[in-house]
Design an enzyme around this catalytic site. Structure first.
Site, PDB file in Angstrom:
ATOM      1  N   HIS A  21      10.744   4.956  -1.623  1.00 37.79           N
ATOM      2  CA  HIS A  21      10.560   6.432  -1.044  1.00 37.79           C
ATOM      3  C   HIS A  21      10.769   6.529   0.126  1.00 37.79           C
ATOM      4  O   HIS A  21      11.598   7.436   0.748  1.00 37.79           O
ATOM      5  CB  HIS A  21       9.113   6.869  -1.680  1.00 37.79           C
ATOM      6  CG  HIS A  21       8.769   8.139  -1.396  1.00 37.79           C
ATOM      7  ND1 HIS A  21       8.807   9.109  -2.000  1.00 37.79           N
ATOM      8  CD2 HIS A  21       8.272   8.595  -0.055  1.00 37.79           C
ATOM      9  CE1 HIS A  21       8.408  10.538  -1.409  1.00 37.79           C
ATOM     10  NE2 HIS A  21       8.171   9.802  -0.256  1.00 37.79           N
ATOM     11  N   GLU A  22      10.135   5.575   0.935  1.00 32.39           N
ATOM     12  CA  GLU A  22      10.101   5.787   2.525  1.00 32.39           C
ATOM     13  C   GLU A  22      11.360   5.180   2.999  1.00 32.39           C
ATOM     14  O   GLU A  22      12.030   5.853   3.949  1.00 32.39           O
ATOM     15  CB  GLU A  22       9.119   4.736   3.175  1.00 32.39           C
ATOM     16  CG  GLU A  22       7.595   4.984   2.418  1.00 32.39           C
ATOM     17  CD  GLU A  22       7.126   6.578   3.166  1.00 32.39           C
ATOM     18  OE1 GLU A  22       8.002   6.978   3.923  1.00 32.39           O
ATOM     19  OE2 GLU A  22       6.268   6.970   2.558  1.00 32.39           O
ATOM     20  N   HIS A  25      13.575   8.424   3.169  1.00 28.33           N
ATOM     21  CA  HIS A  25      13.276   9.206   4.267  1.00 28.33           C
ATOM     22  C   HIS A  25      13.930   8.581   5.518  1.00 28.33           C
ATOM     23  O   HIS A  25      14.576   9.096   6.297  1.00 28.33           O
ATOM     24  CB  HIS A  25      11.912   9.214   4.644  1.00 28.33           C
ATOM     25  CG  HIS A  25      11.194  10.153   3.787  1.00 28.33           C
ATOM     26  ND1 HIS A  25      11.554  11.524   3.547  1.00 28.33           N
ATOM     27  CD2 HIS A  25       9.872   9.816   2.990  1.00 28.33           C
ATOM     28  CE1 HIS A  25      10.538  11.748   2.667  1.00 28.33           C
ATOM     29  NE2 HIS A  25       9.623  11.028   2.359  1.00 28.33           N
TER      30      HIS A  25
END
Length: 459
Positions: A21-22, A25
């Site tokens: 997920h990170e 980003h």
């Protein structure tokens, strides 16, 4: 030992999902020319940290591993002192399209991970139960369609039979039923019986969304069928006194065929204190004569209803036939996309039903339940664990896209408003909405944790 497996599986699952997920980003931020100051797995005091030579990003693994974050250069952060030469690389200086892309990249990365993991499971193959039905309860959707039990579902199509999709396993049947039930469709189910293949019209148009939960197939009368056997017999029970033994296969009760555990359990419950006759197959060969055993179920109080139910004191197991489900590389990816989409849509609809009161908030789960399922799926094998990981990854992606301030979806809402109006949402409104969003997150977390504890201590 089981606790250690649960902890290890949970830690691994959370670690993978947070990193993916990170990194979504992080990767898109770098592509958009934004300087990333820190990439952290976990919160709190850093345990391990290093700085990337080219990017200058500080990579950390912190003490509290329940999450993570990416800290970007941003003028709105009062704790950052930004040099003039670095201002073009600040997140807030990017156009709204880039900011939307950076924020949306995290949830999208979770969906992509789920697609890849599902595709791996589909391509390498997994052994699953066949789509064989148990005898449906009288009056159920399955019974009204004409099913009697023992049929194997081969395909499902529209009500006219013009579009037919094959059904390869029990889980495949559940997903196709879920899709049809959500859309309130009439469908045609093609099934094989002993004397041939027949089409059964199934009406799902009147199925309420309240009924579409994790046990919806059973509520419709579609239960997994197979030979019912005795796994164990309690000492001193009615089953032991009647001569029932572990390893026996139950073929009938009072002249009725038995091909599903729930049907048999319901029958026993309804005959408290009244004798029933079981037709039992004993030994390895099914060719011999069946034994008739007469058992009188012991009457006891049902803790849920307060009524009287029957119990014979035998643990049951269903012997199901299995099939290896395997697809080609391209079809595996296509099915991975479809499965991810189906689960995401189901999650959104379920959350909407909880908000409107059409579904119980007991469906929310927290870290304890996730750890429990992580451990159980890990013990079942790598395919089950990858499927579990895919499911949680989709749930994380959907949760983060909810339009709740503090979450990615809340930030996306701000930027979409900015894109539509040409004006940024004021800092005052953002502060108010963030406080409201924080209250929502705390409330949801508290409910999920309460549900975890309720499941753990059974209250």
């Amino acid at each position: 030992m089981n606790l250690l497996i649960e902890i290890a599986a949970f830690a691994f699952a959370i670690g993978v999902l947070v990193v993916v997920h990170e990194y979504g980003h992080y990767g898109v931020a770098r592509l958009c020319g934004v300087k990333v100051l820190r990439f952290s797995i976990g919160f709190g005091k850093p345990i391990v940290q290093w700085v990337g030579k080219e990017s200058g990003t500080e990579w950390t693994i912190s003490a509290l591993p329940l999450g993570g974050y990416v800290k970007m250069l941003d003028e709105r952060d009062p704790g950052q002192r930004i040099a003039e030469r670095d201002l073009p690389f600040a997140f807030n200086r990017q156009n709204v399209a880039k900011r939307i892309a950076i924020v949306a990249a995290g949830p999208i990365a979770n969906f992509l991970l789920a697609i890849v993991l599902f595709a791996v499971v589909f391509a390498t193959g997994v052994v699953e139960p066949t789509a064989t039905l148990a005898t449906p309860p009288a009056g159920s959707v399955a019974a009204r369609a004409g099913f009697e039990g023992g049929e194997t579902i081969l395909a499902i199509g529209d009500e006219h039979g013009s579009v037919i999709e094959p059904v390869r396993s029990w889980s495949d049947l559940r997903w196709k039923l879920l899709d049809a039930a959500f859309d309130h469709r009439r469908i045609l189910m093609r099934a094989r019986e002993k004397d041939g293949v027949y089409d059964f019209p199934v009406d799902l148009s009147q199925v309420s969304e309240r009924d579409v939960d994790e046990d919806f197939a059973s509520m419709l009368g579609f239960d997994e069928g197979g030979a019912l056997s005795v796994a164990a017999v309690e000492a001193g029970s009615a089953a032991q006194r009647a001569g029932l033994a572990a390893g026996d296969t139950l073929r009938g009760v009072d002249g009725r065929r038995i091909d599903g555990a729930q049907t048999f359990i319901d029958y026993v419950k309804s005959h408290a204190g009244r004798p029933i006759t079981l037709q039992v197959e004993r030994g390895a060969s099914a060719a011999g004569p069946l034994l008739d055993l007469t058992i009188t179920p012991q009457a006891q109080r049902d803790p849920q209803t307060g009524g009287e139910i029957g119990r014979i004191g035998a643990a049951l197991a269903t012997k199901v036939t299995t099939v290896e489900v395997r697809y080609g590389p391209v079809e595996s990816v296509v099915r991975g996309v479809r499965r991810t989409w189906d689960i995401a849509v189901y999650s959104v609809r379920m959350f909407g039903r909880m908000l409107t009161g059409e579904a119980s908030i007991k469906n929310l789960s927290g870290p304890v339940t996730i750890a429990d399922y992580a451990g159980k799926s890990a013990q079942l094998g790598w395919a089950a664990f990858l499927s579990f990981l895919s499911l949680v990854s989709i749930s994380l992606g959907v949760l983060n896209l909810l339009p709740i301030p503090v979450l990615d979806g809340g930030h996306l809402l701000y930027y979409l408003v900015e894109a539509a109006t040409g004006k940024t949402v004021s800092e005052r409104w953002q502060l108010l909405l963030q406080r409201a969003g924080l209250v929502c997150i705390v409330a949801l977390s508290a409910i999920a944790l309460f549900n975890d504890l309720a499941r753990l201590i059974h209250f």
